[in-house]
Scaffold this active site. Structure first.
Site, PDB file in Angstrom:
ATOM      1  N   ARG A 235      -2.803   0.507  11.990  1.00 55.43           N
ATOM      2  CA  ARG A 235      -2.955  -0.008  10.636  1.00 55.43           C
ATOM      3  C   ARG A 235      -4.393   0.217  10.198  1.00 55.43           C
ATOM      4  NH1 ARG A 235       1.702   0.254  10.536  1.00 55.43           N
ATOM      5  NH2 ARG A 235       3.278  -1.281   9.899  1.00 55.43           N
ATOM      6  N   GLU A 264      -4.068   2.005   0.672  1.00 52.23           N
ATOM      7  CA  GLU A 264      -3.226   3.197   0.576  1.00 52.23           C
ATOM      8  C   GLU A 264      -2.485   3.219  -0.756  1.00 52.23           C
ATOM      9  OE1 GLU A 264      -0.702   3.114   4.026  1.00 52.23           O
ATOM     10  OE2 GLU A 264      -2.364   3.308   5.426  1.00 52.23           O
ATOM     11  N   HIS A 283       0.025   8.150   6.228  1.00 55.76           N
ATOM     12  CA  HIS A 283       0.845   7.097   6.843  1.00 55.76           C
ATOM     13  C   HIS A 283       2.225   7.656   7.189  1.00 55.76           C
ATOM     14  CE1 HIS A 283       1.337   2.450   7.068  1.00 55.76           C
ATOM     15  NE2 HIS A 283       2.103   3.042   7.972  1.00 55.76           N
TER      16      HIS A 283
END
Length: 329
Positions: A235, A264, A283
């Protein structure tokens, strides 16, 4: 009356796998694309179940849920949900901890190898018309170097197993790890200071919790070798991004591979984008066609489990069972 199952948000082109699972059980989905706390409250207030991707289910949202029995989240992480608030309300939390173990470990290794062999620099040089191996200098062989793993859960265990043939010394820091399992895997358990000081490559795999927020900050980066490489497929906020940018710019560490970021998505003007010693992915470490179907189907199955009188297959807040027993008594 059929229970109301709300999907708070999703990035997929459709909800076919979820619909297949839910409709087979005789239920229906209500898809939404919530972007704010107010939208979540409006959409989910009267929901019997919630399926969640990135929308933040805060304590305020949880407190507004009038009859929700289960919240099921795509993937492993629970940082989008106030788990304590939900547990207090007796709401089951489900996740899918095993849907992309192979993909994320493979992705971390791909980043390690790409950085270790200078692939981004070579590729960019050739595309610009330069044929010159020295663009990656200095480069070092992997054999004999030290791979450090921050956490020794299911994903880093796979990283260790898959990397074991490269002649690396592998160390890990995880106070909750099974020491015997690590020993059997040929992994040496160390404290965090040793991990930072000795790792030539540091791969981050801890979940995001209040304790792990900025677990890699200025002090930690300063403790690393200037030749070290840092990879994060966990993360984004586990790493202090501003401190990382400073370290990369000043030569505090040699490079980084990042699949996750503090905020993000990042834009084309982000400082990391212009850095030649950084590999970036959006991601996406979790993704393959196989893992996507598995994660989405299992996320929906968690909800179906509850409506069919069972606990979620993947119950992420087992403390809720104590609350349920207390209410029953």
């Amino acid at each position: 009356m059929k229970p109301k199952i709300v999907v708070t948000d999703y990035e997929f082109s459709d909800l076919a796998p979820e619909i297949a699972v839910v409709e087979a059980a005789g239920f229906e989905l209500t898809p939404r694309q919530c972007r704010s706390e107010a939208e979540l409250i409006e959409a989910c207030r009267d929901a019997d179940a919630v399926i969640n991707q990135y929308a933040q289910i805060t304590g305020r949202v949880v407190d507004a849920l009038e009859r929700c029995r289960v919240i099921s989240r795509y993937g492993i992480g629970l940082n989008t949900i106030d788990v304590e608030a939900a547990t207090r309300r007796g709401i089951f939390i489900g996740n899918v901890p095993d849907g992309s173990l192979e993909e994320v470990s493979d992705h971390a290794i791909a980043m390690i190898m790409g950085l270790a062999r200078g692939l981004r620099l070579h590729d960019a040089a050739i595309r610009s018309g330069r044929w010159d191996y020295t663009v990656v200098k200095p480069l070092y062989r992997l054999r004999g170097r030290t791979l450090g793993l921050l956490s020794f859960g299911a994903i880093p265990q796979r990283v260790a197993r898959k990397m074991s043939g490269f002649g690396l010394r592998i160390i890990a820091c995880d106070p909750y790890a099974d020491a015997e399992k690590a020993r059997t895997a040929g992994v040496e358990m160390v404290d965090k200071a040793t991990l930072l000081r000795e790792a030539d490559i540091l791969s981050v795999h801890v979940p995001l919790t209040p304790e792990t927020h900025h677990a890699i900050g200025r002090a930690e980066l300063a403790a690393m070798k200037p030749t070290a490489l840092l990879v994060n497929t966990a993360r984004g906020p586990v790493i202090d991004e501003a401190a990382l940018i400073e370290a990369l710019s000043a030569g505090g560490i040699a490079g980084a591979g990042l699949d996750v970021f503090e905020f993000e998505p990042i834009g084309a003007d982000h400082a990391l984008v212009a850095m030649p010693n950084v590999i970036l992915t959006p991601h996406a470490a979790w993704y393959s066609e196989d893992s996507e179907v598995e994660i989405r189907s299992k996320t929906a199955q968690n909800v179906v489990d509850v409506f069919q009188g069972r606990h979620p297959t993947y119950l992420a807040n087992p403390k809720v069972l104590d609350i349920a027993r207390a209410k029953a008594s």
